[in-house]
Design a protein around this motif. Structure first.
Motif, PDB file in Angstrom:
ATOM      1  N   ARG A 107       0.832  -1.204   0.000  1.00  0.00           N
ATOM      2  CA  ARG A 107       0.000   0.000   0.000  1.00  0.00           C
ATOM      3  C   ARG A 107       0.870   1.258   0.000  1.00  0.00           C
ATOM      4  O   ARG A 107       0.588   2.221  -0.717  1.00  0.00           O
ATOM      5  CB  ARG A 107      -0.929   0.015   1.215  1.00  0.00           C
ATOM      6  CG  ARG A 107      -1.878   1.220   1.226  1.00  0.00           C
ATOM      7  CD  ARG A 107      -2.794   1.229   2.432  1.00  0.00           C
ATOM      8  NE  ARG A 107      -2.108   1.109   3.694  1.00  0.00           N
ATOM      9  CZ  ARG A 107      -1.592   2.131   4.391  1.00  0.00           C
ATOM     10  NH1 ARG A 107      -1.691   3.344   3.922  1.00  0.00           N
ATOM     11  NH2 ARG A 107      -0.994   1.917   5.534  1.00  0.00           N
ATOM     12  N   ARG A 138      -3.936   4.901  -9.003  1.00  0.00           N
ATOM     13  CA  ARG A 138      -5.029   4.963  -8.026  1.00  0.00           C
ATOM     14  C   ARG A 138      -5.794   3.645  -7.973  1.00  0.00           C
ATOM     15  O   ARG A 138      -6.226   3.209  -6.897  1.00  0.00           O
ATOM     16  CB  ARG A 138      -5.973   6.101  -8.368  1.00  0.00           C
ATOM     17  CG  ARG A 138      -5.382   7.449  -8.023  1.00  0.00           C
ATOM     18  CD  ARG A 138      -6.406   8.555  -8.153  1.00  0.00           C
ATOM     19  NE  ARG A 138      -5.786   9.810  -7.813  1.00  0.00           N
ATOM     20  CZ  ARG A 138      -5.993  10.943  -8.464  1.00  0.00           C
ATOM     21  NH1 ARG A 138      -6.826  10.970  -9.484  1.00  0.00           N
ATOM     22  NH2 ARG A 138      -5.401  12.041  -8.090  1.00  0.00           N
ATOM     23  N   HIS A 192      -6.273   1.460  -4.565  1.00  0.00           N
ATOM     24  CA  HIS A 192      -7.561   0.996  -4.043  1.00  0.00           C
ATOM     25  C   HIS A 192      -7.609  -0.531  -3.936  1.00  0.00           C
ATOM     26  O   HIS A 192      -8.142  -1.076  -2.961  1.00  0.00           O
ATOM     27  CB  HIS A 192      -8.718   1.492  -4.920  1.00  0.00           C
ATOM     28  CG  HIS A 192      -8.934   2.971  -4.829  1.00  0.00           C
ATOM     29  ND1 HIS A 192      -9.150   3.621  -3.644  1.00  0.00           N
ATOM     30  CD2 HIS A 192      -8.955   3.929  -5.783  1.00  0.00           C
ATOM     31  CE1 HIS A 192      -9.307   4.909  -3.859  1.00  0.00           C
ATOM     32  NE2 HIS A 192      -9.188   5.130  -5.157  1.00  0.00           N
ATOM     33  N   GLU A 217      -5.550  -1.522  -0.893  1.00  0.00           N
ATOM     34  CA  GLU A 217      -6.269  -1.210   0.345  1.00  0.00           C
ATOM     35  C   GLU A 217      -7.381  -2.223   0.601  1.00  0.00           C
ATOM     36  O   GLU A 217      -7.612  -2.634   1.740  1.00  0.00           O
ATOM     37  CB  GLU A 217      -6.838   0.206   0.286  1.00  0.00           C
ATOM     38  CG  GLU A 217      -5.772   1.274   0.418  1.00  0.00           C
ATOM     39  CD  GLU A 217      -6.304   2.681   0.216  1.00  0.00           C
ATOM     40  OE1 GLU A 217      -7.433   2.834  -0.303  1.00  0.00           O
ATOM     41  OE2 GLU A 217      -5.576   3.630   0.569  1.00  0.00           O
TER      42      GLU A 217
END
Length: 183
Positions: free
Chosen positions: A31, A102, A106, A109
């Motif tokens: 991450r 991005r 995501h 995460e």
């Protein structure tokens, strides 16, 4: 049994928990890397090079007959170091929109949340397994204690009945002594 110590030991020594904790740590580092990929990049770029020119690769004489510097031997002109060059610069890069970075962030995460949830579920399962094992040990101890107390009581009954029979007590019969021994 010390519950806190037993639970702590169970949570630290179980292999599947350690494996899951390493998975969580790996995803945390991924991450961080995905967050860094969303940042623009500014790099310092530098270069230095030595050049060697000549008609032959290696020769004892430097004079080539054409130039005053003598480029007959490539290694000879290279070791003199008079044909060098260098560059210094800054390089800036920022992807337009950062869609891929991005999306990767995501995704990482999401995987991290799933891994943490799995770790919590495993820890809860292990605490339930430990509680059940302690309850089984407690029940087995109580059963063993009860059986031991029964045996002691039976031995005392046999001794008392035998003593009454030997003393010639009116209600004490051999049948009562045998029944006490059988119990």
């Amino acid at each position: 049994v010390n519950w806190e110590m037993s639970l702590s030991e169970a949570l630290t020594k179980r292999v599947e928990l350690r494996r899951q904790k390493w998975q969580v740590k790996s995803l945390e580092l991924q991450r961080i890397a995905a967050q860094n990929a969303c940042n623009p990049q500014l790099n310092l770029v530098s270069n230095y090079q030595l050049n060697g020119f000549g008609d032959t690769l290696l020769s004892q004489q430097n004079a080539d007959g054409v130039t005053a510097d003598g480029f007959h031997s490539a290694y000879g002109s290279l070791t003199r170091g008079d044909q060098s060059s260098w560059t210094v610069g800054l390089q800036f890069a920022m992807p337009v929109g950062l869609r891929a970075a991005r999306a990767q962030l995501h995704n990482t995460e999401l995987q991290l949340v799933k891994a943490r949830t799995a770790l919590s579920a495993q820890e809860l399962d292990i605490s339930h397994e430990l509680a059940e094992a302690i309850q089984r040990v407690d029940v087995a101890y109580m059963t063993a204690r009860t059986n031991f107390d029964r045996r002691v009581a039976s031995e005392r009954r046999v001794e008392a009945t035998q003593a009454e029979y030997n003393a010639g007590v009116r209600d004490a019969t051999l049948d009562l002594v045998l029944r006490a021994q059988a119990s």
